[in-house]
Design a protein around this motif. Structure first.
Motif, short mmCIF file in Angstrom:
data_model
loop_
_atom_site.label_atom_id
_atom_site.label_comp_id
_atom_site.label_asym_id
_atom_site.label_seq_id
_atom_site.Cartn_x
_atom_site.Cartn_y
_atom_site.Cartn_z
N ALA A 190 0.84 -1.18 -0.07
CA ALA A 190 -0.36 -0.10 0.49
C ALA A 190 0.53 0.98 -0.23
CB ALA A 190 -0.87 0.20 0.93
N ALA A 191 1.93 1.44 0.48
CA ALA A 191 2.96 2.64 0.92
C ALA A 191 3.84 2.13 -0.75
CB ALA A 191 4.05 2.20 1.98
N PHE A 192 3.61 1.22 -0.97
CA PHE A 192 4.10 1.14 -2.91
C PHE A 192 3.92 2.26 -3.39
CE2 PHE A 192 7.86 -2.20 -1.71
CZ PHE A 192 8.14 -0.89 -0.97
N MET A 228 1.49 6.28 8.33
CA MET A 228 0.65 5.57 8.48
C MET A 228 1.10 3.70 8.54
SD MET A 228 -3.01 7.54 9.31
CE MET A 228 -3.69 6.11 10.44
N THR A 229 1.74 4.02 7.67
CA THR A 229 1.88 2.31 7.41
C THR A 229 3.04 1.79 7.40
OG1 THR A 229 2.85 3.03 5.32
CG2 THR A 229 1.00 2.39 4.88
N ASP A 230 3.63 2.90 8.47
CA ASP A 230 5.28 2.46 8.46
C ASP A 230 5.83 2.02 7.83
OD1 ASP A 230 4.43 3.50 11.78
OD2 ASP A 230 3.60 1.81 12.06
N CYS A 231 5.60 2.07 6.74
CA CYS A 231 7.10 1.46 5.67
C CYS A 231 7.97 2.36 5.67
CB CYS A 231 6.27 1.43 4.49
SG CYS A 231 6.51 0.32 3.51
N ARG A 232 9.43 1.87 5.83
CA ARG A 232 10.14 2.60 5.76
C ARG A 232 11.22 2.20 4.72
NH1 ARG A 232 14.22 -0.96 9.80
NH2 ARG A 232 12.25 -1.68 8.58
N LEU A 365 9.90 10.41 -14.44
CA LEU A 365 12.12 10.60 -13.60
C LEU A 365 11.28 10.42 -12.52
CD1 LEU A 365 14.68 11.00 -13.41
CD2 LEU A 365 13.99 13.43 -13.12
N ALA A 366 9.85 10.87 -11.02
CA ALA A 366 10.02 10.80 -9.92
C ALA A 366 9.52 9.47 -9.63
CB ALA A 366 8.93 11.74 -9.32
N VAL A 367 8.47 8.61 -10.52
CA VAL A 367 8.59 7.59 -10.63
C VAL A 367 10.10 6.43 -10.62
CG1 VAL A 367 6.24 5.71 -11.60
CG2 VAL A 367 6.02 7.83 -11.16
N TRP A 368 10.23 6.61 -11.54
CA TRP A 368 11.71 6.17 -11.56
C TRP A 368 12.59 5.86 -10.72
CZ3 TRP A 368 16.94 6.52 -11.99
CH2 TRP A 368 17.30 5.42 -12.32
N VAL A 369 12.94 6.76 -9.99
CA VAL A 369 13.85 7.19 -8.55
C VAL A 369 12.98 6.60 -7.72
CG1 VAL A 369 14.88 8.69 -6.68
CG2 VAL A 369 14.63 9.17 -9.62
N PHE A 370 12.10 6.83 -6.92
CA PHE A 370 11.30 5.98 -6.21
C PHE A 370 11.30 4.53 -6.31
CE2 PHE A 370 6.87 4.03 -4.31
CZ PHE A 370 7.15 4.57 -3.41
N ALA A 371 10.97 3.98 -7.32
CA ALA A 371 10.73 2.62 -7.49
C ALA A 371 11.76 1.98 -7.48
CB ALA A 371 10.40 1.90 -9.34
N THR A 372 13.07 2.49 -7.91
CA THR A 372 14.67 1.93 -7.68
C THR A 372 14.83 1.93 -6.38
OG1 THR A 372 15.11 2.84 -10.09
CG2 THR A 372 17.29 2.33 -8.78
N VAL A 373 14.41 2.87 -5.62
CA VAL A 373 14.58 2.62 -4.16
C VAL A 373 14.17 1.77 -3.81
CG1 VAL A 373 14.78 4.00 -1.97
CG2 VAL A 373 15.43 4.91 -4.44
N ALA A 374 12.23 1.65 -3.71
CA ALA A 374 11.89 0.87 -3.12
C ALA A 374 11.70 -0.65 -3.99
CB ALA A 374 10.49 1.33 -3.65
N PHE A 375 12.54 -0.89 -5.05
CA PHE A 375 13.03 -2.33 -5.81
C PHE A 375 13.76 -2.77 -4.74
CE2 PHE A 375 11.33 -1.88 -10.43
CZ PHE A 375 10.28 -2.40 -9.62
N GLN A 376 14.60 -1.99 -3.74
CA GLN A 376 15.89 -2.53 -3.13
C GLN A 376 15.47 -3.26 -1.62
OE1 GLN A 376 18.78 -2.76 -4.97
NE2 GLN A 376 17.42 -0.99 -5.98
N PHE A 377 13.98 -3.18 -1.12
CA PHE A 377 13.43 -3.53 -0.50
C PHE A 377 12.08 -4.91 -0.25
CE2 PHE A 377 15.34 0.63 0.17
CZ PHE A 377 16.40 0.38 1.33
N ASP A 378 11.61 -4.63 -0.83
CA ASP A 378 10.50 -5.41 -1.20
C ASP A 378 9.98 -5.11 -2.30
OD1 ASP A 378 7.90 -7.32 -0.45
OD2 ASP A 378 8.04 -5.55 1.44
N VAL A 388 1.12 -4.80 -7.17
CA VAL A 388 1.97 -3.00 -7.11
C VAL A 388 3.51 -2.86 -7.99
CG1 VAL A 388 2.95 -1.42 -5.86
CG2 VAL A 388 0.88 -2.30 -4.93
N GLU A 389 3.99 -4.57 -8.43
CA GLU A 389 4.66 -4.11 -8.14
C GLU A 389 5.07 -4.16 -9.75
OE1 GLU A 389 3.93 -6.26 -6.34
OE2 GLU A 389 4.51 -8.26 -5.73
N TRP A 390 3.95 -5.27 -10.30
CA TRP A 390 4.06 -4.86 -11.81
C TRP A 390 4.18 -3.78 -12.25
CZ3 TRP A 390 -0.14 -4.05 -15.54
CH2 TRP A 390 0.17 -4.25 -16.79
N PHE A 391 2.82 -2.95 -11.02
CA PHE A 391 3.57 -1.15 -11.78
C PHE A 391 4.38 0.05 -11.59
CE2 PHE A 391 -1.84 -2.05 -12.00
CZ PHE A 391 -1.50 -1.70 -13.77
N LEU A 392 5.14 -0.95 -10.73
CA LEU A 392 6.33 0.36 -10.22
C LEU A 392 7.18 -0.50 -11.64
CD1 LEU A 392 6.40 -0.13 -6.69
CD2 LEU A 392 6.46 2.03 -8.28
#
Length: 425
Positions: A190-192, A228-232, A365-378, A388-392
């Motif tokens: 949800a946070a992603f 509120m998701t507490d997703c670091r 650019l904003a979505v690509w940077v966000f996804a690149t960082v998120a991809f490292q953790f989940d 979610v991961e499919w769209f990212l």
């Protein structure tokens, strides 16, 4: 008002345009399906499993998206084929999907038919969304805008009923980690999803006052939801992406918006968030990576095969994925397959940087940077039905290809215009 008819005399090289290619009711139907692809993730019924957004959502996509998308692709099949095969990213996409589908033959839990269907689904999604970006960029940005508004309404509802809601995973409720519905009935996913929506919504310029109000309210709701998701990892991805936009954007209002979100995020982390991060530590990520590398070493060239099942266990914790898109991809399809995806991903990032001066490019650019960082953790899985991961993974590629197609169309029109002016009387 008379119905707009599609142009049936499509010439090779003619640019994509919904109004010219399809009847009004068909392209309206398609745009509704594209909107539902995004919003339905959060609003669809919850399935029996955490990772299953519910059968009704996927069944509805057959009618709302696949059917009109296939109509458009079949009508312009020659042009779609030429553009897909004519670009390096299109060819890399086909190579990656072909290898992933083939690898399911030796997978311990793979089905060739399912993988082939998923590969066709991905290609259909990428080229149709790319065509909308190329031919109707304003409509595409409006689609993203209203998708973010829809997601924010769902987030507001989820936060409102969360205290009284009965979840199938009680630990999230006891931890106070808010979740949405459907595929987003998981705090990290949800946070992603909402983090990505925050990324693109902050880059969309609106002109009317009431749309500014809607945009601001939606951003406030989604930021509160992500907190509120507490997703670091989502917090980190937002911070990195907004910092990147602060440095990369050329427009003052974009820099100001990024600065405000960055400052508010840092304040939120400083007053409570950082303590939470310290308490949870690294969440076994170094140990998970070590075991994931062990799986890669066992099958470095062809992988376990797409669709395979494997487990990673640290202490009393058991996971069925490596919490990293790149290591998970290497486990599934081997290091060569992973390198093909990495090359494709870097092309998307480079193109996002080149187009950062326009609104759609900034969204990318904003979505690509966000996804690149998120991809490292989940968010590990790319080869499945919409999630979610499919769209990212595939939305940035579609936006990147669409921008490249639009530039090509502009150059062709300029060349034709110069040719007509230089033609002797």
């Amino acid at each position: 008002m008379p119905m707009t008819k599609a142009n049936n005399s499509v010439t090779p090289g003619q640019r994509f345009h919904l109004q010219a290619d399809l009847p009004r009711w068909v392209y309206g139907w398609l745009l509704l399906g594209m909107w539902w692809l995004l919003v339905g993730l959060a609003a669809s019924p919850v399935g029996d499993k955490v990772w299953n957004p519910g059968k009704p959502y996927h069944d509805s996509l057959i009618v709302l998206f696949i059917a009109p998308a296939l109509w458009w692709v079949w009508k312009r099949r020659g042009e779609f084929g030429r553009r897909l095969l004519g670009d390096i990213d299109g060819r890399l996409l086909l190579v990656f999907l072909a290898w992933a589908s083939l690898s399911s033959i030796w997978a311990n839990y793979g089905h060739v038919g399912d993988m082939f269907f998923n590969a066709v689904y991905i290609v259909l999604f990428v080229i149709v969304w790319a065509a909308v970006v190329a031919g109707n960029p304003l409509w595409f940005r409006r689609l993203l805008f209203w998708a973010a508004i829809g997601l924010s309404i769902v987030a507001l509802g989820a936060m409102t009923i969360f205290p009284s809601r009965v979840l199938h995973t009680l630990s999230w409720q006891t931890e106070g980690r808010v979740v949405a519905f459907g595929a987003l009935d998981n705090p990290n996913l949800a946070a992603f999803a909402y983090g990505a929506a925050i990324m693109w919504l902050t880059q969309i310029a609106v002109r009317t006052r009431w749309m500014h109000v809607l945009q601001t309210l939606a951003l406030v709701v989604m930021v509160i939801f992500v907190i509120m998701t507490d997703c670091r990892s989502a917090w980190l991805a937002i911070l990195v992406a907004q910092g990147c936009m602060l440095l990369a954007a050329r427009h003052g209002h974009v820099k100001l918006r990024a600065l405000v979100i960055l400052a508010l995020s840092l304040i939120a982390v400083a007053f409570g968030g950082w303590q939470y991060v310290k308490e949870r530590g690294m969440s076994y990520r170094p140990q998970i990576f070590k075991q994931a590398w062990g799986w890669i070493e066992q099958h470095p060239w062809r992988g376990l095969g797409e669709g395979s099942h494997y487990t990673i266990q640290v202490a009393d914790q058991l996971w069925t994925h490596s919490h990293n898109v790149f290591t998970h991809t290497a486990i599934m399809v081997g290091i060569p397959g992973m390198l093909v995806f990495v090359a494709l991903w870097l092309i998307v990032g480079w193109r996002a940087w080149l187009f950062r001066h326009i609104s759609t490019g900034r969204c990318l650019l904003a979505v690509w940077v966000f996804a690149t960082v998120a991809f490292q953790f989940d968010a590990p899985e790319l080869m499945q039905k919409p999630s979610v991961e499919w769209f990212l993974g595939w939305l940035p590629l579609a936006m990147s290809m669409g921008l490249a197609w639009r530039v090509r169309d502009s150059k062709c029109r300029d060349s034709q215009r110069r040719g007509r002016t230089e033609m002797p009387a």
